[in-house]
Design a protein around this motif. Structure first.
Motif, PDB file in Angstrom:
ATOM      1  N   PHE A 154       0.843  -1.204   0.000  1.00 42.59           N
ATOM      2  CA  PHE A 154       0.000   0.000   0.000  1.00 42.59           C
ATOM      3  C   PHE A 154       0.876   1.252   0.000  1.00 42.59           C
ATOM      4  N   GLN A 155       1.841   1.272   0.899  1.00 38.82           N
ATOM      5  CA  GLN A 155       2.681   2.468   1.030  1.00 38.82           C
ATOM      6  C   GLN A 155       3.645   2.608  -0.138  1.00 38.82           C
ATOM      7  N   GLU A 156       4.115   1.483  -0.666  1.00 38.88           N
ATOM      8  CA  GLU A 156       5.013   1.543  -1.820  1.00 38.88           C
ATOM      9  C   GLU A 156       4.271   2.172  -3.000  1.00 38.88           C
ATOM     10  N   GLN A 157       3.037   1.749  -3.219  1.00 39.84           N
ATOM     11  CA  GLN A 157       2.257   2.310  -4.328  1.00 39.84           C
ATOM     12  C   GLN A 157       1.925   3.779  -4.080  1.00 39.84           C
ATOM     13  N   PHE A 158       1.599   4.074  -2.843  1.00 39.59           N
ATOM     14  CA  PHE A 158       1.243   5.454  -2.507  1.00 39.59           C
ATOM     15  C   PHE A 158       2.428   6.384  -2.759  1.00 39.59           C
ATOM     16  N   THR A 159       3.621   5.969  -2.313  1.00 37.88           N
ATOM     17  CA  THR A 159       4.791   6.839  -2.451  1.00 37.88           C
ATOM     18  C   THR A 159       5.362   6.811  -3.859  1.00 37.88           C
ATOM     19  N   SER A 160       4.869   5.918  -4.709  1.00 36.83           N
ATOM     20  CA  SER A 160       5.351   5.926  -6.092  1.00 36.83           C
ATOM     21  C   SER A 160       4.716   7.069  -6.888  1.00 36.83           C
ATOM     22  N   ILE A 161       3.658   7.663  -6.347  1.00 38.64           N
ATOM     23  CA  ILE A 161       3.010   8.802  -7.012  1.00 38.64           C
ATOM     24  C   ILE A 161       3.784  10.062  -6.617  1.00 38.64           C
ATOM     25  N   PRO A 162       4.427  10.751  -7.571  1.00 35.76           N
ATOM     26  CA  PRO A 162       5.215  11.929  -7.196  1.00 35.76           C
ATOM     27  C   PRO A 162       4.341  12.951  -6.480  1.00 35.76           C
ATOM     28  N   GLY A 163       4.823  13.431  -5.347  1.00 30.72           N
ATOM     29  CA  GLY A 163       4.074  14.450  -4.616  1.00 30.72           C
ATOM     30  C   GLY A 163       3.077  13.903  -3.613  1.00 30.72           C
ATOM     31  N   ALA A 164       2.711  12.613  -3.746  1.00 29.77           N
ATOM     32  CA  ALA A 164       1.715  12.049  -2.827  1.00 29.77           C
ATOM     33  C   ALA A 164       2.313  11.859  -1.441  1.00 29.77           C
ATOM     34  N   GLY A 165       3.624  11.607  -1.397  1.00 26.31           N
ATOM     35  CA  GLY A 165       4.308  11.340  -0.131  1.00 26.31           C
ATOM     36  C   GLY A 165       3.996  12.369   0.940  1.00 26.31           C
ATOM     37  N   GLY A 166       3.699  13.600   0.529  1.00 25.66           N
ATOM     38  CA  GLY A 166       3.388  14.641   1.499  1.00 25.66           C
ATOM     39  C   GLY A 166       2.238  14.288   2.423  1.00 25.66           C
ATOM     40  N   SER A 167       1.316  13.425   1.994  1.00 24.10           N
ATOM     41  CA  SER A 167       0.170  13.054   2.838  1.00 24.10           C
ATOM     42  C   SER A 167       0.471  11.843   3.721  1.00 24.10           C
TER      43      SER A 167
END
Lengths: 416, 416
Positions: free
Chosen positions: B285-298
């Motif tokens: 879940f987190q790997e996919q989430f952080t693969s989106i540029p800019g999403a990591g901020g959330s």
């Protein structure tokens, strides 16, 4: 026996998906000595599909058809092949039972068009589908062999490996044996590797040597032919020995094995537990590790420490380190590795911190990565990378380097 | 204008590489209104390549040939097309200059076979190669249009986008505009979805409706043609409205967007932070989430709690819960979601616990999954899944369901 692969599906012609099935099947057929001379892709259109079948029959002995076995209206493979070959469709009891079971187990509603999936060509050998509903099948008509396989790779691949190959091997007339082996290297570029074995590549005949580079790795595929299988294997053994005497320090495994597989194996053999602190990789290391069935036993757990707050509060990286060195630093990587091992009560702690991109961080350029490794509570060793790729490539390579450094470290400890 | 793509290369027939060029070109051609009816792959063999050209000429107006433009012995595309069309090859000055410059710049020695790369078919329009040496070309002969493109995607893709499309648009006789839109659904099976819109599919003409299922999702591609682009869009809008009035509750997005993209967007818009406790998903879940540029901020961070020990000691799941209900339980999922949010100081906590397979756990069957979601410190809501797939498929679907349930929950809160 010459083969042709026909993929049926308008989504392929619209560019929505890639024909990975043709690649998978071609590789598998090469292994059992079947030459593939053509791939064809045709849409969900009965006329054009029949036309493609006629062409295939004029030039190939064995025709594999992938896709179009599903329950919907545009799935017309079986109906078209049936009318083309003049063979009626019959409901297969076993397939019907499996479909009913699937719906019972998943508590989903079964519709009438799902029943269509249990239809098979009269006289066909059924290839069971253990990962979906549509069965595959093999049928012979007028000296031509036809194999129908479902489109989704998650169904096609296990079906072909488990039942498809066996169905073919029994029908093969050729006595030539083909053996293939892939050697995998990490930490050396393709050009440099080729340079080291240039004379072997130039003089290749049997076995052949095919280099291929992907995602920071280089592989060499050795393929030998001989009427006796053990002699083909010997030819490959000899060539492998020559190659590894030159570039053996970069070799890590065979065939489809990954660096992560090697790592999981070594940890299991040595009964070592691992824990992981992931910043830029966001969970990729642990996701890959736990995707290997049975590997999970070595992983205690880990922390995704995407924010500085979590690095400080959950993994206790010192305030001084974050303020003075920054989170993209040797010191931060060391503290993350040591502290995650202690938090998770694991033998090994590994950490990943760095700049995946697209933007720089703390004034450090994209591709700056630190990997910390702490074993048995000892102070962590830290490796620095300067990667030059995209965000996605930098994350993938970081995880591979992590496996590579940890494997090296564990082998050093074993040898000491 | 009907097109066919012929890829030339034995490495494709051996399964060493995938024909991603066909996918890329098909997608691009669809955008400019050219129908692709066939893909063909043929090896580095002049006789079989000529045979494929003849078949293509019998059924297509426009033939794209990819690969085989390089300097080595097995690169035979230009020679074969030249002899087939009866057109001589001539050296192109600009191409020759570019090749000489390349060798000067990289200080490498130029060999005689590199000169071969500057040869073009007489009368052809040259497509410059800004990322390699072999130029592409377009030529017309007897009402058929031929385009030759280099094999490496890193050369073919920019060449087609920069020069190929322009060369085609000028030659297109039809002024018809094609517009395509993909609707994405989750939480409904392919068969059930089709049942709901069966009459629309049966009566489709303009727009056409093409369903596709993959990894628990179903998509419908609507494609409309019209001489005026805004009218094509209107036709699609009308059909979309009809479809969504029946199955709108399962719709989540358009085109290439994923559930995770939708989730990342919603979290960012609402300035919400998230944290995650992952057991069976191991970090996916987190790997996919952080693969989106800019999403990591959330994403504050999360815990991979693969072992019971970590669930108890790091995420404080109560001993009673683990001993009485087990870790694959509603209660455990709730505690994991609530406690990870509090540990990571995040607005949202989401948890994944269950049995990925291949073995059962705590007597619970493979595919039993609990997903906990806690928002703003409130007691977690828990959803139960009964999945029926492989280990890999169960993990992927679990992550998708996690996105889906969280999206639903956040929209409920927004609407309340």
């Amino acid at each position: 026996m010459n083969a042709e692969i026909i993929a049926v599906g308008s989504e392929l012609l619209l560019g929505q998906i890639t024909n990975t099935n043709a690649r998978f099947l071609s590789g598998q057929l090469a292994l059992i000595g079947i030459n593939v001379y053509y791939h064809t892709v045709v849409g969900d259109n009965a006329t054009r599909f029949k036309h493609a079948l006629e062409i295939a029959e004029s030039r190939s002995d064995f025709i594999i058809i992938t896709g179009g076995l599903g329950p919907t209206k545009d799935d017309l493979t079986k109906e078209t092949v049936a009318s083309h070959l003049g063979l009626p469709l019959e409901s297969d009891e076993n397939a019907m039972e499996q479909i009913e079971l699937f719906f019972k187990r998943t508590k989903r509603e079964m519709t009438e068009n799902n029943r269509k999936q249990a239809l098979i060509l009269q006289g066909a050998q059924v290839l069971p589908n253990n990962h979906g509903m549509a069965p595959g099948m093999v049928v012979t008509k007028e000296d031509k062999l036809y194999m129908l396989l479902p489109g989704p790779p998650s169904e096609l691949e296990p079906m072909f490996l488990t039942y498809g190959t066996a169905a073919l091997v029994g029908r093969l007339s050729s006595q030539e044996q083909i053996v293939s082996r892939v050697l995998r290297f990490f930490g050396i570029g393709e050009a440099l590797l080729e340079n080291e074995i240039e004379d072997l590549i130039d003089n290749q005949s049997n076995p052949t040597i095919a280099p291929l580079a992907a995602e920071g790795e280089v592989t060499l595929r050795l393929t030998a032919k001989h009427s006796v299988i053990s002699s083909a294997i010997e030819l490959i053994d000899e060539m492998e020995e020559k190659i590894l005497s030159r570039v053996g320090q970069y070799f890590y495994g065979y065939d489809e094995i990954s660096l992560m597989d090697e790592l999981a194996k070594l940890l299991k053999e040595n009964k070592l537990t691992i824990s992981c602190a992931e910043s830029l990789t966001g969970g990729m290391f642990q996701e890959q590790f736990t995707s290997i069935p049975g590997a999970g036993g070595s992983l205690k757990g880990g922390v995704i420490c995407y924010t500085n707050e979590v690095k400080a509060n959950v993994l206790h990286v010192r305030k001084e380190t974050i303020e003075h060195d920054g989170v993209v630093s040797r010191k931060c990587a060391a503290e993350l590795a040591e502290n995650v091992a202690s938090l998770m009560n694991a033998d090994i702690g590994i950490s990943f911190t760095g700049v995946a991109g697209p933007d720089e961080l703390e004034g450090k350029p994209v591709g700056t990565v630190y990997i910390g490794i702490s074993v048995n509570g000892k102070p962590a060793a830290v490796e620095k990378l300067n990667l030059g790729g995209t965000r996605a490539a930098n994350r993938i390579r970081t995880v591979k380097y992590g496996c590579y450094f940890l494997l090296k470290k564990l082998k050093e400890i074993q040898e000491a």
